[in-house]
Design a protein around this motif. Structure first.
Motif, PDB file in Angstrom:
ATOM      1  N   TYR A 100       3.715  -8.852   5.625  1.00  0.00           N
ATOM      2  CA  TYR A 100       3.483  -8.781   4.260  1.00  0.00           C
ATOM      3  C   TYR A 100       1.972  -9.295   4.018  1.00  0.00           C
ATOM      4  N   THR A 155       1.641  -7.944  -1.433  1.00  0.00           N
ATOM      5  CA  THR A 155       2.699  -6.942  -1.199  1.00  0.00           C
ATOM      6  C   THR A 155       3.307  -7.329  -0.174  1.00  0.00           C
ATOM      7  N   ASN A 215       9.574  -7.264  -3.182  1.00  0.00           N
ATOM      8  CA  ASN A 215       8.391  -7.223  -4.140  1.00  0.00           C
ATOM      9  C   ASN A 215       8.936  -7.341  -5.733  1.00  0.00           C
ATOM     10  N   THR A 223      11.567  -3.614  -1.153  1.00  0.00           N
ATOM     11  CA  THR A 223      11.573  -3.155  -2.486  1.00  0.00           C
ATOM     12  C   THR A 223      12.333  -4.626  -3.465  1.00  0.00           C
TER      13      THR A 223
END
Length: 393
Positions: free
Chosen positions: A291, A230, A257, A254
C-alpha cells in the motif's frame, strides 16, 4: 541382623525429536523406562497421545537387562503394547534393576493445529514390588501385600508410579514490514526521503505456517504525518494458502480502501480464517500486502522529521510484536533568491542592469513549479526588458 527394606524404582522419561513444528511435520516421541535399586514387576505403561498428533504408530520396543528369576511377566516386547485410537497402553512386563525399556512412537502434527498451540504429552508407568498378584500374603496381617502404583505419583502408600512429559509448540506466523520506495526519486531525494505530498510505498509480508490460523488480521498504524493513499495489492504466494472471506485475498484491497475512514491513519485488514494446506517439503507460504501512504501538508511535517509506522498481526486473540518499516525522513527544496544591480548608483538616462539568481541550495531536493515575481519600480526606471535567461543543472 536387621532387615533393610529396598524398593524398586522405575524412571519414566519422554523426549521428542523436535520441540517445535507446524501442521504435517513428522513427530517422533521416545519413551525410556529405567529400573534401579531392585527389580520392578508387572509394570504397565499408559500414554494418552494428544489428538493433535495424527496417526500415532509404535515403531519399536527395545528392552535391556535380564528377566528376574521370580518374574512372570517377562521383559517388554512389542507384543505388550497397543495403540487404540490415540492411547498407548500395555499388558504387564518386568523392568529389572539396571534395565531399560525404550519405545519409539511416530506420527504427524494434524492439519487442525493452530499457531502457538502447546501440545503436552505425558506417559505414566505403574509397577509393583512382587510378581503376579499375591494378594494378602499372611493371614495374620491385612497389610501383608505387595506395594503397587495404585495411588499414583506422589501417593501416600501405593506410589510405585512415575511420569514423563514433553511439549511440542506449534510455530507462530511471522510478519515483516519494509519501505519499498518513495514516489519522487531525484537529486538528494532517495527512496528513504520524501517531500510534502510525496507517497511512500510499504510492503508487509506475513509468513503463515501450515494448518489453520484463525481470526487473522493486520492493523497498520500510520503516524499523524502520513495518511493512506491507496492499497495496491493483497496476494498469497500460492493457491495452497486460502482465506474463508468471500472473494479471497483480492477482496481485501477494495474492503480496506473502502472501510478506512478519515484521517486515514489506521488500516485494518480482516483476513479471516487462513488455511495453509501446503504438503510440500518446504511449505513456506506468505501473504504480501502493498500500500501507499502520502506525506501530509501539516505543521508537524518539517524538514528533518522522521515518520515511522508499524503494523501488528493478530490471530485468535494473540498479537505478535509490532513490526516497523525504516523511517521516512522529510526533506524540502531550498531556493534562495539573490538580486544584484549594476551600477549601484547613477543618474537619469543611465543603463541599469538587474540580475536575479535562483539557486537550489546544495544538499536539497529538486524544486518543482517554481514561480518568480519581481515588482520593478516602473515610475523611476523606464524601458524595462528581459535581456536573457540562463539555467544550469
Amino acid at each position: 541382623p536387621p532387615i533393610t527394606v529396598i524398593e524398586p524404582k522405575v524412571n519414566t522419561a519422554k523426549t521428542v525429536a523436535s520441540a517445535t513444528g507446524q501442521a504435517g511435520d513428522p513427530v517422533t516421541y521416545t519413551i525410556t523406562l529405567t529400573g534401579s535399586q531392585t527389580d520392578a514387576y508387572d509394570a504397565t505403561l499408559s500414554d494418552p497421545i494428544p489428538v493433535s498428533i495424527a496417526n500415532p504408530t509404535l515403531t519399536s520396543v527395545v528392552a535391556t537387562g535380564t528377566e528376574p528369576a521370580i518374574g512372570v511377566s517377562g521383559l517388554a516386547t512389542t507384543g505388550n503394547f497397543t495403540i487404540t485410537g490415540s492411547t498407548l497402553s500395555s499388558t504387564p512386563f518386568d523392568v529389572p534393576s539396571g534395565g531399560t525399556v525404550t519405545l519409539t512412537i511416530t506420527g504427524t502434527l494434524a492439519y487442525t493445529v493452530t499457531p502457538g498451540l502447546v501440545i503436552t504429552n505425558t506417559a505414566t508407568t505403574l509397577f509393583t514390588s512382587l510378581p503376579g498378584s499375591p494378594g494378602v500374603i499372611s493371614t495374620y496381617n491385612p497389610n501383608s501385600t505387595e506395594r503397587t502404583g495404585a495411588d499414583g505419583v506422589g501417593g501416600a502408600l501405593n506410589n510405585y508410579a512415575s511420569k514423563g512429559s514433553v511439549i511440542i509448540t506449534v510455530i507462530n506466523p511471522q510478519a515483516a514490514k519494509t519501505l519499498v520506495t518513495t514516489s519522487v526519486i531525484g537529486t538528494n531525494n532517495d527512496a528513504t526521503h520524501a517531500v510534502i505530498g510525496e507517497t511512500a510505498t510499504y510492503q508487509v509480508v506475513l509468513t503463515i505456517p501450515k494448518g489453520i490460523t484463525p481470526n487473522a488480521s493486520l492493523v497498520d498504524s500510520l503516524p499523524p504525518g502520513l495518511a493512506l493513499f491507496t492499497v495496491d495489492s493483497v496476494v498469497s504466494s500460492s493457491a495452497a494458502l486460502t482465506t474463508d472471506i468471500a472473494g479471497g485475498f483480492p477482496a481485501f484491497v477494495t474492503a480496506t480502501n473502502t472501510n478506512t475512514t478519515p484521517p486515514g491513519q489506521t488500516l485494518t485488514f480482516n483476513l479471516g480464517n487462513l488455511t495453509n494446506a501446503d504438503v510440500s517439503a518446504n511449505p513456506i507460504e506468505t501473504i504480501t500486502i502493498v500500500y501507499r501512504a502520502i506525506v501530509l501538508n501539516v505543521l508537524s511535517n518539517q524538514a528533518g522529521t522522521t515518520l515511522t509506522n508499524s503494523a501488528v498481526f493478530k490471530y485468535n486473540g494473540t498479537a505478535l510484536a509490532p513490526v516497523a518499516a525504516p523511517p521516512v525522513t522529510l526533506i524540502k527544496p531550498d531556493v534562495p533568491v539573490t538580486k544584484t544591480v549594476n551600477p549601484s548608483a547613477g543618474q537619469a538616462g543611465d543603463l541599469v542592469t538587474y540580475t536575479v539568481e535562483l539557486k537550489n541550495a546544495p544538499g536539497t531536493p529538486d524544486a518543482f513549479n517554481v514561480q518568480l515575481s519581481d515588482p520593478l519600480p516602473t515610475t523611476d526606471i523606464g524601458g524595462l526588458a528581459i535581456t536573457g535567461v540562463t539555467g544550469t543543472g
